[in-house]
Scaffold this motif. Structure first.
Motif, PDB file in Angstrom:
ATOM      1  N   GLU A 179       0.834  -1.199   0.000  1.00 30.30           N
ATOM      2  CA  GLU A 179       0.000   0.000   0.000  1.00 30.30           C
ATOM      3  C   GLU A 179       0.875   1.257   0.000  1.00 30.30           C
ATOM      4  N   GLU A 180       1.964   1.175   0.732  1.00 27.16           N
ATOM      5  CA  GLU A 180       2.883   2.298   0.851  1.00 27.16           C
ATOM      6  C   GLU A 180       3.473   2.677  -0.519  1.00 27.16           C
ATOM      7  N   TRP A 181       3.885   1.644  -1.269  1.00 28.26           N
ATOM      8  CA  TRP A 181       4.492   1.874  -2.586  1.00 28.26           C
ATOM      9  C   TRP A 181       3.467   2.495  -3.532  1.00 28.26           C
ATOM     10  N   VAL A 182       2.232   1.973  -3.488  1.00 24.82           N
ATOM     11  CA  VAL A 182       1.177   2.496  -4.353  1.00 24.82           C
ATOM     12  C   VAL A 182       0.869   3.950  -3.992  1.00 24.82           C
ATOM     13  N   GLU A 183       0.806   4.246  -2.699  1.00 29.14           N
ATOM     14  CA  GLU A 183       0.508   5.613  -2.265  1.00 29.14           C
ATOM     15  C   GLU A 183       1.623   6.569  -2.667  1.00 29.14           C
ATOM     16  N   GLN A 184       2.851   6.075  -2.611  1.00 30.30           N
ATOM     17  CA  GLN A 184       3.993   6.873  -3.038  1.00 30.30           C
ATOM     18  C   GLN A 184       3.839   7.254  -4.517  1.00 30.30           C
ATOM     19  N   LEU A 185       3.423   6.283  -5.350  1.00 28.52           N
ATOM     20  CA  LEU A 185       3.207   6.556  -6.778  1.00 28.52           C
ATOM     21  C   LEU A 185       2.065   7.544  -6.952  1.00 28.52           C
ATOM     22  N   ARG A 186       1.008   7.371  -6.171  1.00 28.23           N
ATOM     23  CA  ARG A 186      -0.154   8.252  -6.296  1.00 28.23           C
ATOM     24  C   ARG A 186       0.243   9.702  -6.008  1.00 28.23           C
ATOM     25  N   ARG A 187       1.071   9.878  -4.980  1.00 32.41           N
ATOM     26  CA  ARG A 187       1.484  11.237  -4.596  1.00 32.41           C
ATOM     27  C   ARG A 187       2.339  11.900  -5.669  1.00 32.41           C
ATOM     28  N   THR A 188       3.057  11.090  -6.457  1.00 33.92           N
ATOM     29  CA  THR A 188       3.962  11.695  -7.436  1.00 33.92           C
ATOM     30  C   THR A 188       3.365  11.742  -8.846  1.00 33.92           C
ATOM     31  N   LEU A 189       2.051  11.508  -8.968  1.00 39.83           N
ATOM     32  CA  LEU A 189       1.433  11.655 -10.293  1.00 39.83           C
ATOM     33  C   LEU A 189       1.496  13.117 -10.714  1.00 39.83           C
ATOM     34  N   PRO A 190       1.704  13.385 -12.002  1.00 39.02           N
ATOM     35  CA  PRO A 190       1.707  14.788 -12.439  1.00 39.02           C
ATOM     36  C   PRO A 190       0.277  15.331 -12.469  1.00 39.02           C
ATOM     37  N   GLU A 191       0.148  16.631 -12.623  1.00 33.16           N
ATOM     38  CA  GLU A 191      -1.185  17.201 -12.833  1.00 33.16           C
ATOM     39  C   GLU A 191      -1.687  16.649 -14.173  1.00 33.16           C
ATOM     40  N   LEU A 192      -2.856  16.047 -14.186  1.00 31.65           N
ATOM     41  CA  LEU A 192      -3.347  15.358 -15.391  1.00 31.65           C
ATOM     42  C   LEU A 192      -4.131  16.318 -16.287  1.00 31.65           C
ATOM     43  N   PRO A 193      -4.311  15.940 -17.581  1.00 26.59           N
ATOM     44  CA  PRO A 193      -4.863  16.897 -18.542  1.00 26.59           C
ATOM     45  C   PRO A 193      -6.193  17.541 -18.134  1.00 26.59           C
ATOM     46  N   ALA A 194      -7.106  16.762 -17.571  1.00 29.06           N
ATOM     47  CA  ALA A 194      -8.419  17.329 -17.213  1.00 29.06           C
ATOM     48  C   ALA A 194      -8.252  18.395 -16.132  1.00 29.06           C
ATOM     49  N   ALA A 195      -7.444  18.081 -15.110  1.00 31.47           N
ATOM     50  CA  ALA A 195      -7.223  19.036 -14.017  1.00 31.47           C
ATOM     51  C   ALA A 195      -6.490  20.264 -14.532  1.00 31.47           C
ATOM     52  N   LYS A 196      -5.532  20.035 -15.421  1.00 37.25           N
ATOM     53  CA  LYS A 196      -4.739  21.154 -15.931  1.00 37.25           C
ATOM     54  C   LYS A 196      -5.604  22.106 -16.747  1.00 37.25           C
ATOM     55  N   SER A 197      -6.449  21.563 -17.632  1.00 35.49           N
ATOM     56  CA  SER A 197      -7.241  22.481 -18.462  1.00 35.49           C
ATOM     57  C   SER A 197      -8.261  23.232 -17.617  1.00 35.49           C
TER      58      SER A 197
END
Ligand SMILES: [Zn+2]
Length: 489
Positions: free
Chosen positions: A297-315
């Protein structure tokens, strides 16, 4: 009776790892045939697969970005079938316990009216059933070789290349919705840097399931699978053709048979590839050579935290933060590189709207005509910001700005260098412009007399003459102001 289509998409995306899913062979596209192979990806007896950690990271990031629930334990399974490009006689995939499940893609989607224009655009949510990892097969070459009339060839460079398969819910009710979903899905994968999205080279492939049912009915009709949709245009054309074909069959009193069809772009038709009786029974079973894949779970959460701002959120941020229209914001956020360029330029120039205007207009045009991508752009975002500031401060006119832009794009020089080199600084000096106006008046006595006699339209003629004399460098506001007075006296 009125029918509605029900469409689901299965997308295969090649992950951008440097090595294959279960061996160290290179994934490089275009290498000499069979150069990137070893006993593992050739399926030689006794060779054992070892899972590529980077592929798991990329697949998990994709699943998270698509809002999937991540299974802490997923299972690799053998999908058994025989084909010459599959040397092991099975493909390692995931079956009843995929990496991710129950995700979604949210995007603006509309309908095409009779003229082909997109109308009624609004935010829609399309479900993702599952995302799983699997290895690619090789490639049979039935054409393109000199003796293909007698022989087929096989290239196993692609064998074992990592893929994610992303299966949507049957949520699309038009070809346009399927198209909009695929665009947004591709954009998301590109933002993550996990797939290059190149449909021509096959790194993004799409199959569709299509059925029709009476509008409002609960039950699904018999579905047909369509393969070979190698571009966005093919997808839309194939779906439109297939929907009409199925309507025709039912209107003629026939029944749809469950089958797999291929899209043929040349004839603009789908045709039968195999029927239900010929369908594969893959006899999936858990892969005995690989342990279950366990993700902490820790590894997955680490990946989740480092996701970039995604296209929908950015626009949507671009729209609210910079006061842009929804369409402009969407267009600017189309790729990460363009979004970054815009944001740098908007901040450096202090003028987001003008930045958007230049980027979507002159810059896009110049890039297209020169066959360049934005990351190869000869002007940096700061250079463009300097040009925008020069126009807004009145140092050069808007029209001259376009000339300066073209020169900057050609030479790669900063705005200031081009403006000085070409002597294009705007003339905002009343005395200099006054002298030009006097000269113009003297050379055009007839027009002057007509203007004074009430032909107001001739004002524009005089503005034009002053601009011509100053090679477009006169400050237009000041020219107007000075001419108003000068033409009367
Ligand atoms: Zn290999």
């Amino acid at each position: 009776m009125e029918f509605e289509p029900v469409i689901g998409l299965e997308v295969h995306a090649q992950l951008l790892t440097r090595s294959k899913l279960f061996c160290g062979c290179s994934t490089q596209f275009g290498a000499p045939p069979n150069a990137n192979t070893c006993p593992v990806c050739l399926g030689l007896p006794g060779a054992l697969p070892v899972l590529n950690r980077e592929a798991v990271t990329m697949a998990t990031r994709a699943a998270l970005a698509l809002d999937c629930r991540i299974n802490s334990t997923s299972i690799f399974a053998r999908k058994n079938y025989f084909y010459p490009d599959l040397p092991k006689g099975y493909q390692i995939s995931q079956f009843d316990r995929p990496l991710g499940e129950r995700g979604r893609v949210e995007t603006l989607s509309g309908e095409r009216n009779e003229t082909g224009k997109i109308v009624n655009r609004r935010m829609k949510v399309f479900g993702i059933t599952r995302l799983h990892m699997e290895e690619d097969a090789g490639k049979s070459l039935h054409e393109g070789m000199p003796d293909n009339d007698q022989k087929s060839y096989v290239n196993l460079n692609r064998s074992g290349v990592p893929l994610v398969e992303i299966v949507s819910e049957p949520d699309f009710r038009s070809s346009q919705e399927a198209y909009d979903y695929l665009i947004q899905l591709r954009k998301t994968l590109l933002y993550l840097g996990v797939c290059d999205g190149n449909m021509e080279e096959g790194s993004l492939r799409c199959d569709a399931n299509v059925s029709i049912r009476p509008r409002g009915a609960e039950r699904f009709g018999t579905k047909v699978e369509i393969k070979n949709l190698n571009s966005f245009r093919f997808l839309q054309r194939a779906l439109d053709y297939e929907i009409e074909r199925q309507k025709g069959v039912i209107a003629g009193g026939g029944e749809i048979s469950q089958e797999t069809r291929l899209w043929d772009e040349a004839s603009g038709r789908t045709f039968v590839m195999r029927t239900k009786e010929e369908a594969h029974d893959y006899r999936y079973f858990p892969e005995p050579d690989l342990p279950p894949l366990k993700l902490s779970e820790e590894w997955v959460e680490q990946l989740r935290r480092t996701l970039p701002e995604l296209p929908a959120a950015k626009s949507s941020r671009f729209a609210s933060e910079y006061g842009l229209s929804e369409d402009d914001a969407l267009q600017l956020a189309a790729t990460q590189a363009q979004a970054d360029y815009f944001e740098l330029c908007a901040r450096a120039s202090g003028n987001p709207r003008s930045s958007a205007h230049w980027i979507m207009g002159d810059l896009t045009y110049a890039l297209k005509s020169s066959g360049k991508e934005i990351h190869e752009c000869p002007l940096s975002a700061h250079d463009l910001a300097d040009l925008i500031r020069s126009v807004h401060s009145g140092r050069i006119s808007g029209k001259i700005g376009k000339t300066v832009f073209e020169e900057m794009f050609k030479s790669g020089e900063p705005a200031d260098t081009v403006i000085r080199r070409l002597g294009l600084v705007q003339i905002s000096d009343a005395a200099t412009l006054g002298a030009v106006i006097e000269k113009v008046k003297e050379s055009n006595p007839k027009q002057l007399a007509d203007y004074r006699a009430g032909k107001d339209k001739l004002f524009g003629f005089f503005v034009g003459q002053v601009m011509k004399e100053t090679r477009g460098q006169a400050n237009p506001a000041l020219v107007n102001e000075l001419l108003e007075k000068a033409l009367k006296s």
